[in-house]
Design a protein around this motif. Sequence first.
Motif, PDB file in Angstrom:
ATOM      1  N   SER B  70      28.246 -22.512 -15.671  1.00 28.87           N
ATOM      2  CA  SER B  70      27.598 -21.389 -16.348  1.00 28.87           C
ATOM      3  C   SER B  70      28.196 -20.049 -15.923  1.00 28.87           C
ATOM      4  N   ALA B  71      28.588 -19.944 -14.639  1.00 34.06           N
ATOM      5  CA  ALA B  71      29.180 -18.688 -14.160  1.00 34.06           C
ATOM      6  C   ALA B  71      30.454 -18.363 -14.931  1.00 34.06           C
ATOM      7  N   ASN B  72      31.092 -19.408 -15.445  1.00 30.60           N
ATOM      8  CA  ASN B  72      32.320 -19.203 -16.217  1.00 30.60           C
ATOM      9  C   ASN B  72      32.053 -18.995 -17.709  1.00 30.60           C
ATOM     10  N   LEU B  73      30.888 -19.484 -18.162  1.00 29.08           N
ATOM     11  CA  LEU B  73      30.616 -19.516 -19.603  1.00 29.08           C
ATOM     12  C   LEU B  73      30.019 -18.187 -20.064  1.00 29.08           C
ATOM     13  N   GLY B  74      30.784 -17.119 -19.890  1.00 29.83           N
ATOM     14  CA  GLY B  74      30.287 -15.801 -20.274  1.00 29.83           C
ATOM     15  C   GLY B  74      30.287 -15.598 -21.778  1.00 29.83           C
ATOM     16  N   ALA B  75      29.597 -14.546 -22.192  1.00 28.47           N
ATOM     17  CA  ALA B  75      29.500 -14.273 -23.628  1.00 28.47           C
ATOM     18  C   ALA B  75      30.869 -13.959 -24.224  1.00 28.47           C
ATOM     19  N   LEU B  76      31.702 -13.249 -23.429  1.00 27.25           N
ATOM     20  CA  LEU B  76      33.021 -12.922 -23.958  1.00 27.25           C
ATOM     21  C   LEU B  76      33.847 -14.180 -24.126  1.00 27.25           C
ATOM     22  N   GLU B  77      33.582 -15.134 -23.249  1.00 28.32           N
ATOM     23  CA  GLU B  77      34.243 -16.438 -23.363  1.00 28.32           C
ATOM     24  C   GLU B  77      33.841 -17.092 -24.691  1.00 28.32           C
ATOM     25  N   LEU B  78      32.535 -17.064 -24.987  1.00 31.32           N
ATOM     26  CA  LEU B  78      32.045 -17.683 -26.222  1.00 31.32           C
ATOM     27  C   LEU B  78      32.642 -16.984 -27.446  1.00 31.32           C
ATOM     28  N   LEU B  79      32.509 -15.667 -27.474  1.00 29.67           N
ATOM     29  CA  LEU B  79      32.979 -14.918 -28.644  1.00 29.67           C
ATOM     30  C   LEU B  79      34.500 -14.953 -28.750  1.00 29.67           C
ATOM     31  N   GLY B  80      35.159 -14.761 -27.598  1.00 29.29           N
ATOM     32  CA  GLY B  80      36.617 -14.670 -27.583  1.00 29.29           C
ATOM     33  C   GLY B  80      37.285 -15.969 -27.994  1.00 29.29           C
ATOM     34  N   TRP B  81      36.793 -17.088 -27.444  1.00 31.38           N
ATOM     35  CA  TRP B  81      37.460 -18.353 -27.762  1.00 31.38           C
ATOM     36  C   TRP B  81      37.088 -18.870 -29.133  1.00 31.38           C
ATOM     37  N   ALA B  82      35.881 -18.536 -29.621  1.00 31.68           N
ATOM     38  CA  ALA B  82      35.575 -18.870 -31.015  1.00 31.68           C
ATOM     39  C   ALA B  82      36.541 -18.112 -31.925  1.00 31.68           C
ATOM     40  N   GLY B  83      36.796 -16.835 -31.597  1.00 30.10           N
ATOM     41  CA  GLY B  83      37.770 -16.039 -32.352  1.00 30.10           C
ATOM     42  C   GLY B  83      39.167 -16.623 -32.238  1.00 30.10           C
ATOM     43  N   SER B  84      39.516 -17.111 -31.043  1.00 27.28           N
ATOM     44  CA  SER B  84      40.838 -17.723 -30.862  1.00 27.28           C
ATOM     45  C   SER B  84      40.980 -18.992 -31.677  1.00 27.28           C
ATOM     46  N   ALA B  85      39.893 -19.759 -31.767  1.00 23.13           N
ATOM     47  CA  ALA B  85      39.955 -20.979 -32.577  1.00 23.13           C
ATOM     48  C   ALA B  85      40.197 -20.619 -34.039  1.00 23.13           C
ATOM     49  N   TYR B  86      39.590 -19.520 -34.491  1.00 24.72           N
ATOM     50  CA  TYR B  86      39.838 -19.059 -35.870  1.00 24.72           C
ATOM     51  C   TYR B  86      41.301 -18.638 -36.015  1.00 24.72           C
ATOM     52  N   GLN B  87      41.823 -17.980 -34.978  1.00 23.38           N
ATOM     53  CA  GLN B  87      43.189 -17.444 -35.043  1.00 23.38           C
ATOM     54  C   GLN B  87      44.260 -18.516 -34.829  1.00 23.38           C
ATOM     55  N   TYR B  88      44.025 -19.376 -33.820  1.00 23.10           N
ATOM     56  CA  TYR B  88      45.066 -20.339 -33.432  1.00 23.10           C
ATOM     57  C   TYR B  88      44.744 -21.776 -33.808  1.00 23.10           C
ATOM     58  N   GLY B  89      43.512 -22.029 -34.264  1.00 23.29           N
ATOM     59  CA  GLY B  89      43.127 -23.398 -34.584  1.00 23.29           C
ATOM     60  C   GLY B  89      42.769 -24.196 -33.344  1.00 23.29           C
ATOM     61  N   LEU B  90      42.972 -25.499 -33.437  1.00 18.18           N
ATOM     62  CA  LEU B  90      42.524 -26.410 -32.375  1.00 18.18           C
ATOM     63  C   LEU B  90      43.303 -26.239 -31.068  1.00 18.18           C
ATOM     64  N   LEU B  91      44.419 -25.498 -31.100  1.00 22.80           N
ATOM     65  CA  LEU B  91      45.183 -25.261 -29.864  1.00 22.80           C
ATOM     66  C   LEU B  91      44.304 -24.601 -28.800  1.00 22.80           C
ATOM     67  N   ALA B  92      43.299 -23.835 -29.251  1.00 21.48           N
ATOM     68  CA  ALA B  92      42.426 -23.151 -28.285  1.00 21.48           C
ATOM     69  C   ALA B  92      41.660 -24.134 -27.409  1.00 21.48           C
ATOM     70  N   VAL B  93      41.562 -25.381 -27.862  1.00 22.16           N
ATOM     71  CA  VAL B  93      40.797 -26.356 -27.091  1.00 22.16           C
ATOM     72  C   VAL B  93      41.462 -26.674 -25.750  1.00 22.16           C
ATOM     73  N   HIS B  94      42.771 -26.387 -25.633  1.00 21.85           N
ATOM     74  CA  HIS B  94      43.454 -26.673 -24.369  1.00 21.85           C
ATOM     75  C   HIS B  94      42.858 -25.893 -23.210  1.00 21.85           C
ATOM     76  N   TRP B  95      42.277 -24.731 -23.497  1.00 26.11           N
ATOM     77  CA  TRP B  95      41.689 -23.932 -22.423  1.00 26.11           C
ATOM     78  C   TRP B  95      40.389 -24.571 -21.898  1.00 26.11           C
ATOM     79  N   TYR B  96      39.875 -25.554 -22.614  1.00 25.58           N
ATOM     80  CA  TYR B  96      38.682 -26.278 -22.165  1.00 25.58           C
ATOM     81  C   TYR B  96      39.005 -27.670 -21.650  1.00 25.58           C
ATOM     82  N   TRP B  97      40.066 -28.250 -22.133  1.00 27.87           N
ATOM     83  CA  TRP B  97      40.380 -29.625 -21.716  1.00 27.87           C
ATOM     84  C   TRP B  97      41.467 -29.628 -20.648  1.00 27.87           C
ATOM     85  N   ILE B  98      42.719 -29.607 -21.012  1.00 28.64           N
ATOM     86  CA  ILE B  98      43.752 -29.679 -19.961  1.00 28.64           C
ATOM     87  C   ILE B  98      43.705 -28.430 -19.085  1.00 28.64           C
TER      88      ILE B  98
END
Lengths: 68, 576
Positions: B70-98
């Motif tokens: 939770s300490a890592n799951l900040g609001a900017l993380e939520l908004l920023g990476w949702a925006g990145s998924a829109y911009q870059y597609g599924l590649l953004a998932v690497h920041w959560y998995w690998i």
Amino acid sequence: MKQHVNRIWFLIGVLLAIYGVLILAAGIYNWFAPAAHPVQLAGLHSGVWWGGLLLALGLFYIGRYRRV
Amino acid sequence: MGSLPGTFAAIPLAASLIALGPVDLAIIVIYFLFVIGIGVYLKRFANTGHDFFMAGREMTAWIAGLSFISANLGALELLGWAGSAYQYGLLAVHWYWIGAIPAMLFLGVVMMPFYYVCKTHSVPGYLELRYGPHTRSLAAICFAAMTILMSGVNMFAMAIVMQVVLGWNLHLSIWVSSLTVALYVGFGGLLSAIFNEVLQFMLIWLGALLVPILGLYQAGGWSGMVRRIEHNVAHGATYVHAWSTLGHFSTNPMGINWIGIVFGLGAILSMGYWTTDFLVVQRVMAAKDLRSAKMAPVIGAAFKMFVPFIVILPGLLGLALLPMKLYPQTYVQAHASADLFSYNDVLPLMLVRYCGPGLLGLGVTALIAGFMSGMAGNISAFATVWTYDIYRPLIRAQASDSHYVAMGRWCTVLGVLISIATAYVAMHFQSIMDYVQALFSFFIAPLFGTVVLGMLWKRATRAGGFWGLLAGTTSSIAMYLWVKFDPAALKYIALSPQAKPMAEDMFRALWCFLIGVAVTVLVSLATRPAAAVQLQGLVWGHTEIPSERGYPLLHRPIFWAALIFAGLVVLNIIFW
């Protein structure tokens, strides 16, 4: 381990139950008095079942951890 | 990870996206009252330094694990990476998995025993035991400064989001949110921060989960979403694969290749963040015993693996379902009169699309909870490092425990005030956000090299650790400045002139890690090794790690870590 550590689950239960009541009530109200500009998939009445889920989850945590 | 894929500094001051009703506002007000109430309730349990800074080391694996993530799951993380998924597609998932799971499992299985057995209070505290006071001071001062700057810059970015999304006054958002954090962390210390982070974790999930569920329902499931993306977006097929487009910099929307993802992100940056950034490691150190401390990051990893469902998937659903096109922030800013939306608006837009009265308040509360959990993490970590790793050794060594607790409470408030000041500086010099993000990244990768060598290589010496950390950090700064002043240098740092900023970050992390490790090894080999007795409890080969063989299989962290790693492999194959 001191008992107060597990108090967090009880507190979460209380907050979820309060939120569940509020969201459920708002969902039921909107069911019978739909908004002028409804959201997408408004016919699913997600507020009702999501509010119900929060309430059930909250009551579960309250019941499970009230004596901790 | 904590880094943000693009700055929020350029968000224009448009009309608010969301109009809240009375029920929504009631939900938000109740949340604020609740978190302050938790702080007041826990003050009675935070009277000693052990309680205030280490939460009494009484956390169960579940509480420490959820707080850790939770300490890592900040609001900017939520908004920023949702925006990145829109911009870059599924590649953004690497920041959560690998870019997270292997590092979290490595922390739990390999590194946590050393942190826990030596009973240190912080990551700089471990460095003091292993490498001496100079390395401790270097790490502590860098961490304290960067943490507090990041906290302020993120606070400003969040206030901007609140202004744009909700139409809230910028100053009111900054002061109300940060003073609430100061109150509950100041009262209850790390215990209060952890309690609230677990609460915030539940709210983030319950507030954000409806969007992907309803979005997938409307899109006709995953296959329906993919069809819509391929129809809506040019080269849409490259947006729905995680690995198949990473053969070259030019074949994917992110401008990165698999080497940068695997070695820069997976092996170095994420390892550095998840195993040495005290902001997250502090939560695990508060566990009640070694098995819980090892289990906590493993539990965190299990949940982290599914965070893309509430962050990445809404971004992809935005590509599939939103009737309007979203743009880069610089473009939106340049066309302010056209009422355009930026990538970072995708999550609020999806919230508005599906959430009626009450649910909207819950969704906004999830964003606020995310912001406050991130800020509380920064502030509580700052208070510990300042008090135990800077104030006590460098300013006042002989004081009572109650004096240090008082110092912790005051510097919690002081940390928040400095963060607020930083937020106002960022308001006037918006590029500072980029620099502070970069400064933070300078320190993480070299620190990982120093810590991991300290734990796994007994020949590493005090001088080797200090000069390795210094060389890694300065080389990272030098590489950053080199590309800043001579963009052509990108082809040397990122191995391709086509690399984009994300790729540059990954490769810079890789090089500065290697430089730090090389200097540590060379200096260590040229200096006298430490006596074995000085390495007890600190280094592999000199540390007795309690065996887990007495526990049933289902209670062993290594079993769950293996299971989660197997799940990670399967997910990557499915979304290849």
